[in-house]
Scaffold this motif. Structure first.
Motif, PDB file in Angstrom:
ATOM      1  N   GLY A 231       0.846  -1.287   0.047  1.00 40.82           N
ATOM      2  CA  GLY A 231       0.101  -0.059  -0.037  1.00 40.82           C
ATOM      3  C   GLY A 231       0.933   1.198   0.025  1.00 40.82           C
ATOM      4  N   THR A 232       1.965   1.345   0.784  1.00 41.83           N
ATOM      5  CA  THR A 232       3.065   2.368   0.781  1.00 41.83           C
ATOM      6  C   THR A 232       4.364   1.743   0.523  1.00 41.83           C
ATOM      7  N   VAL A 233       5.275   2.928  -0.013  1.00 39.13           N
ATOM      8  CA  VAL A 233       6.555   2.513  -0.422  1.00 39.13           C
ATOM      9  C   VAL A 233       7.084   2.030   1.134  1.00 39.13           C
ATOM     10  N   GLU A 234       7.027   2.369   2.222  1.00 38.12           N
ATOM     11  CA  GLU A 234       7.610   1.820   3.518  1.00 38.12           C
ATOM     12  C   GLU A 234       7.085   0.651   3.742  1.00 38.12           C
ATOM     13  N   GLU A 235       5.835   0.168   3.682  1.00 31.43           N
ATOM     14  CA  GLU A 235       5.170  -1.114   3.805  1.00 31.43           C
ATOM     15  C   GLU A 235       6.203  -2.056   2.963  1.00 31.43           C
ATOM     16  N   LEU A 305       1.911   0.395  -6.931  1.00 35.20           N
ATOM     17  CA  LEU A 305       2.155   0.152  -8.463  1.00 35.20           C
ATOM     18  C   LEU A 305       2.529   1.190  -8.935  1.00 35.20           C
ATOM     19  N   PRO A 306       1.989   2.608  -9.076  1.00 32.03           N
ATOM     20  CA  PRO A 306       2.539   3.779  -9.431  1.00 32.03           C
ATOM     21  C   PRO A 306       3.961   3.970  -9.206  1.00 32.03           C
ATOM     22  N   ALA A 307       4.596   3.820  -7.959  1.00 33.39           N
ATOM     23  CA  ALA A 307       5.881   3.840  -7.560  1.00 33.39           C
ATOM     24  C   ALA A 307       6.709   3.081  -8.070  1.00 33.39           C
ATOM     25  N   ILE A 308       6.193   1.739  -8.149  1.00 29.94           N
ATOM     26  CA  ILE A 308       7.326   0.684  -8.774  1.00 29.94           C
ATOM     27  C   ILE A 308       7.348   1.077 -10.403  1.00 29.94           C
TER      28      ILE A 308
END
Length: 340
Positions: A231-235, A305-308
Motif C-alpha cells: 500500500g505504501t513504499v514504507e510497507e 504500483l505507480p511508485a514501482i
C-alpha cells in the motif's frame, strides 16, 4: 530496455504457474527465467514451458555449476534450445559454499578457475565442430586420472545443436566474478544493481571487456530485482528488510559475503557493517532496521504500483538490457511492460 520475469517455482501444481507465463508472453515480456537452489531444479520447468509457449525466451537464473558436469550442462542447453525453437538462454553460476558443499557434496575450491574451465567446455561441446578435449586444473575431458579405465577417448555429441552459440549468462556478484563475466560471458545476471551506482558496479565488467577486446554491448546486463508491492513504499520496504539484512549481514566461518562487498561498493559501508554486527549478535530486529531506505529503493521495487512503475522508468537510461522482475503479479507486469 526489455522486461523479464523470474519464476521462483516451489513445486506447486503447474496450473498455478501457467496463467502467469501465458500472460507474460501475450503482453510482450521478453524472457522468463527459472531459479534453482536446493529444491526444484532450473531445467525441468523450462522443458514444460518450451511446449506451451511460442515466443518468449527461456533462461536459467541460474544453473549451479558444481551440480552438473560441463558436458551434462551442454547436453541440457542443446536439448532445451531445440525444444524451444532457439529460445533458450543458459544462465550459470557458482551458487554459495554451503549449498555447494552441503547439498551437492562438491568442494567450493578455485571458483573463478572452475567457472572459466566450465564455460570453455560447455562452449566447445555446444559448438559441435570438434571432439571435446580439455586438460585443466579442475576438469579433465576425457578423464585419464586416478581410477580411470584408461580407455577414454574424446567425444563429440551425437546431437547436432539448433544453434552452435547459445547465449551464455553468468550470475556474478563479487568484482572478480564480474570481471570474468566481462571477459567470457554473453550476459551478466546481476544480484544487486542500481543505476545510481552504475559506474562503480560496471567497472569490473569493463575491465573484463577490455581484457578480451570486446565492446560494452557484447555483454547484456540483466539485473534480477526483488519486488514488494504494498500500500505504501514504507510497507514495501519493510517486507524487504529481512531479506536484505540477511544478504548483506550473513557471513560464515572463513567466508566472504559478496553482497556485503557490493553494498560497500555502492557507498553503504557504514550501514553494511552495522547490519553485519547485529546479525553476528543475533539481533535480527536491529539488523532489519539498519537496512537503509535508499538502498532498498535503489536495488529493489517496493511500494504501490505507480511508485514501482516510476522507478522502473528510471532504469531506462542505464546500461541494462533486460530488467528481470522476481514477481508473479500480472497486473504489475502489464503496467511495467506498457511503460517500457
Amino acid at each position: 530496455m526489455h522486461l523479464g520475469l523470474a519464476l521462483g517455482y516451489g513445486g506447486e501444481p503447474i496450473e498455478e504457474l501457467l496463467p502467469i507465463v501465458d500472460r507474460a508472453e501475450r503482453i510482450g515480456v521478453d524472457s522468463v527465467w527459472s531459479v534453482e537452489e536446493y529444491g526444484p531444479d532450473a531445467v525441468s520447468i523450462l522443458g514444460y514451458l518450451a511446449a506451451v509457449t511460442q515466443r518468449v525466451k527461456l533462461g536459467t537464473a541460474i544453473m549451479q555449476i558444481p551440480a552438473r558436469t560441463p558436458t551434462t550442462t551442454a547436453m541440457t542447453a542443446m536439448t532445451l534450445d531445440m525444444l524451444s525453437g532457439g529460445r533458450f538462454q543458459l544462465g550459470l553460476g557458482l551458487s554459495v559454499p554451503w549449498i555447494v558443499e552441503g547439498w551437492h557434496g562438491q568442494p567450493y575450491a578455485e571458483p573463478l578457475r572452475r567457472t572459466r574451465e566450465y564455460v570453455e567446455i560447455v562452449r566447445k561441446a555446444v559448438a559441435h565442430d570438434t571432439r571435446v578435449e580439455h586438460d585443466g586444473r579442475i576438469y579433465q575431458v576425457p578423464y585419464r586420472g586416478p581410477g580411470s579405465s584408461g580407455t577414454a577417448r574424446p567425444v563429440k555429441s551425437d546431437m547436432t545443436p539448433l544453434r552452435p552459440d547459445i547465449p551464455l549468462y553468468l550470475g556474478a556478484i563479487g568484482p572478480r566474478n564480474v570481471t570474468l563475466t566481462g571477459e567470457i560471458g554473453d550476459g551478466w545476471l546481476a544480484g544487486m544493481y542500481a543505476p545510481e551506482h552504475e559506474a562503480a558496479l560496471t567497472a569490473p565488467l569493463d575491465e573484463g571487456l577490455a581484457l578480451s577486446g570486446r565492446k560494452p554491448t557484447d555483454v547484456k546486463i540483466s539485473p534480477i530485482l526483488y519486488v514488494a508491492r504494498a500500500g505504501t513504499v514504507e510497507e514495501g520496504r519493510d517486507q524487504l528488510r529481512p531479506l536484505f539484512a540477511h544478504l548483506i549481514g550473513a557471513v560464515g566461518p572463513g567466508g566472504r559475503n559478496t553482497y556485503f562487498d557490493v553494498a560497500c561498493q555502492m557507498g553503504y559501508e557504514g550501514p553494511a557493517r552495522t547490519i553485519r554486527a547485529h546479525i553476528a549478535k543475533g539481533h535480527k530486529a536491529d539488523a532489519f532496521a539498519a537496512v537503509p531506505d535508499t538502498l532498498l529503493d535503489e536495488v529493489a521495487l517496493p511500494g504501490p504500483l505507480p511508485a514501482i512503475v516510476d522507478r522502473i522508468l528510471a532504469w531506462k537510461d542505464s546500461r541494462v538490457d533486460t530488467l528481470v522482475l522476481l514477481s508473479r503479479d500480472t497486473e504489475l507486469l502489464e503496467a511495467a511492460q506498457a511503460a517500457l
